[in-house]
Write a protein that holds these residues in place. Structure first.
Motif, PDB file in Angstrom:
ATOM      1  N   ASP A  27       0.839  -1.206   0.000  1.00 40.02           N
ATOM      2  CA  ASP A  27       0.000   0.000   0.000  1.00 40.02           C
ATOM      3  C   ASP A  27       0.873   1.255   0.000  1.00 40.02           C
ATOM      4  N   ALA A  28       1.861   1.272   0.895  1.00 39.73           N
ATOM      5  CA  ALA A  28       2.736   2.447   1.002  1.00 39.73           C
ATOM      6  C   ALA A  28       3.537   2.645  -0.275  1.00 39.73           C
ATOM      7  N   ALA A  29       4.045   1.550  -0.834  1.00 41.98           N
ATOM      8  CA  ALA A  29       4.832   1.645  -2.068  1.00 41.98           C
ATOM      9  C   ALA A  29       3.976   2.186  -3.206  1.00 41.98           C
ATOM     10  N   THR A  30       2.752   1.686  -3.324  1.00 38.46           N
ATOM     11  CA  THR A  30       1.855   2.161  -4.381  1.00 38.46           C
ATOM     12  C   THR A  30       1.559   3.648  -4.210  1.00 38.46           C
ATOM     13  N   ARG A  31       1.262   4.042  -2.997  1.00 38.84           N
ATOM     14  CA  ARG A  31       0.922   5.447  -2.708  1.00 38.84           C
ATOM     15  C   ARG A  31       2.111   6.375  -2.961  1.00 38.84           C
ATOM     16  N   MET A  32       3.292   5.979  -2.495  1.00 33.12           N
ATOM     17  CA  MET A  32       4.453   6.862  -2.569  1.00 33.12           C
ATOM     18  C   MET A  32       5.080   6.874  -3.962  1.00 33.12           C
ATOM     19  N   LEU A  33       5.126   5.712  -4.612  1.00 35.27           N
ATOM     20  CA  LEU A  33       5.709   5.651  -5.954  1.00 35.27           C
ATOM     21  C   LEU A  33       4.816   6.324  -6.981  1.00 35.27           C
ATOM     22  N   ALA A  34       3.509   6.403  -6.708  1.00 35.95           N
ATOM     23  CA  ALA A  34       2.599   7.097  -7.615  1.00 35.95           C
ATOM     24  C   ALA A  34       2.888   8.590  -7.652  1.00 35.95           C
ATOM     25  N   VAL A  35       3.525   9.103  -6.593  1.00 40.13           N
ATOM     26  CA  VAL A  35       3.874  10.523  -6.499  1.00 40.13           C
ATOM     27  C   VAL A  35       5.334  10.757  -6.880  1.00 40.13           C
ATOM     28  N   ASP A  36       6.206   9.846  -6.423  1.00 44.06           N
ATOM     29  CA  ASP A  36       7.642  10.000  -6.647  1.00 44.06           C
ATOM     30  C   ASP A  36       8.233   8.666  -7.081  1.00 44.06           C
ATOM     31  N   ALA A  37       8.633   8.579  -8.342  1.00 45.59           N
ATOM     32  CA  ALA A  37       9.177   7.324  -8.873  1.00 45.59           C
ATOM     33  C   ALA A  37      10.472   6.918  -8.186  1.00 45.59           C
ATOM     34  N   ASP A  38      11.128   7.887  -7.538  1.00 40.06           N
ATOM     35  CA  ASP A  38      12.412   7.612  -6.881  1.00 40.06           C
ATOM     36  C   ASP A  38      12.282   7.413  -5.372  1.00 40.06           C
ATOM     37  N   ALA A  39      11.068   7.238  -4.870  1.00 39.51           N
ATOM     38  CA  ALA A  39      10.881   7.014  -3.434  1.00 39.51           C
ATOM     39  C   ALA A  39      11.755   5.848  -2.983  1.00 39.51           C
TER      40      ALA A  39
END
Length: 202
Positions: free
Chosen positions: A34-46
């Motif tokens: 969930d966190a990866a989907t949410r954060m990578l959707a905003v920043d590809a380099d998270a």
């Protein structure tokens, strides 16, 4: 080789014994994805550290379930594909092929926008074979609609159908990148995607 047993006569548990994941482990996996989907959707380099913090778990816990960034991205992409496929499967693609394709393009854009930079992250981390698998299911749906439209004379048939599928995918990803860069407004993207793709097929 004789089976190892405990004093009570029960088979001893060994490192090779396959056991189902505990409920807390399953919760951690879900939270990480969930966190990866949410954060990578905003920043590809998270980073994985940031994703672990976003999931409320430690870095060691994250690596215990996903041994690399690519492994996590595969899990995120697999779930995104499954959710997208379920949503697109409910779409009405009957009737006029151009109107049906317009609906499919707008719905596809909404999903592309939802996952945003995740598309960019996946393209950077996954192998060409894995990235192809990400596109296979959506491409099959578009291809089937194009074939029906070409047979009905609704779409041009003087260019290869695979090229038309590629152009549509490029338009969707291009619109996602343009919104991500602030070049176009998100609310304008569905109409731009629809009109640009249909014009290319006219």
């Amino acid at each position: 080789m004789a089976e190892v047993r405990t004093k009570s006569g029960e088979p001893a548990k060994t490192a090779e014994t396959k056991r189902p994941k505990r409920a807390d482990a399953l919760r951690n996996i879900e939270a990480i994805i969930d966190a990866a989907t949410r954060m990578l959707a905003v920043d590809a380099d998270a980073s994985l550290n940031d994703i672990a913090k976003g999931a409320g778990v430690g870095r060691i816990t994250l690596y215990g379930h996903f041994d690399s960034r690519a492994a996590l991205l595969r899990a995120v992409a697999d779930r995104a594909i499954a959710q997208s496929d379920r949503q697109l499967a409910t779409l009405d693609l009957e009737g006029d092929p151009r109107a049906a394709l317009a609906r499919l393009l707008e719905a596809s854009w909404e999903l592309t926008h939802r996952y945003g930079a995740l598309v960019i992250a996946a393209s950077q981390a996954l192998s060409p074979e894995q990235l192809q698998r990400v596109h296979d299911e959506p491409a099959a749906r578009v291809r089937a609609l194009l074939e029906r439209g070409r047979a009905a004379g609704a779409f041009r048939d003087d260019t290869p159908i695979e090229w038309q599928v590629t152009v549509i995918q490029a338009i969707l990803h291009g619109a996602s990148t343009a919104v991500y860069r602030g070049e176009i407004a998100a609310e304008d993207a569905p109409g731009l995607v629809r009109d640009t793709a249909l014009a290319a097929l006219r």
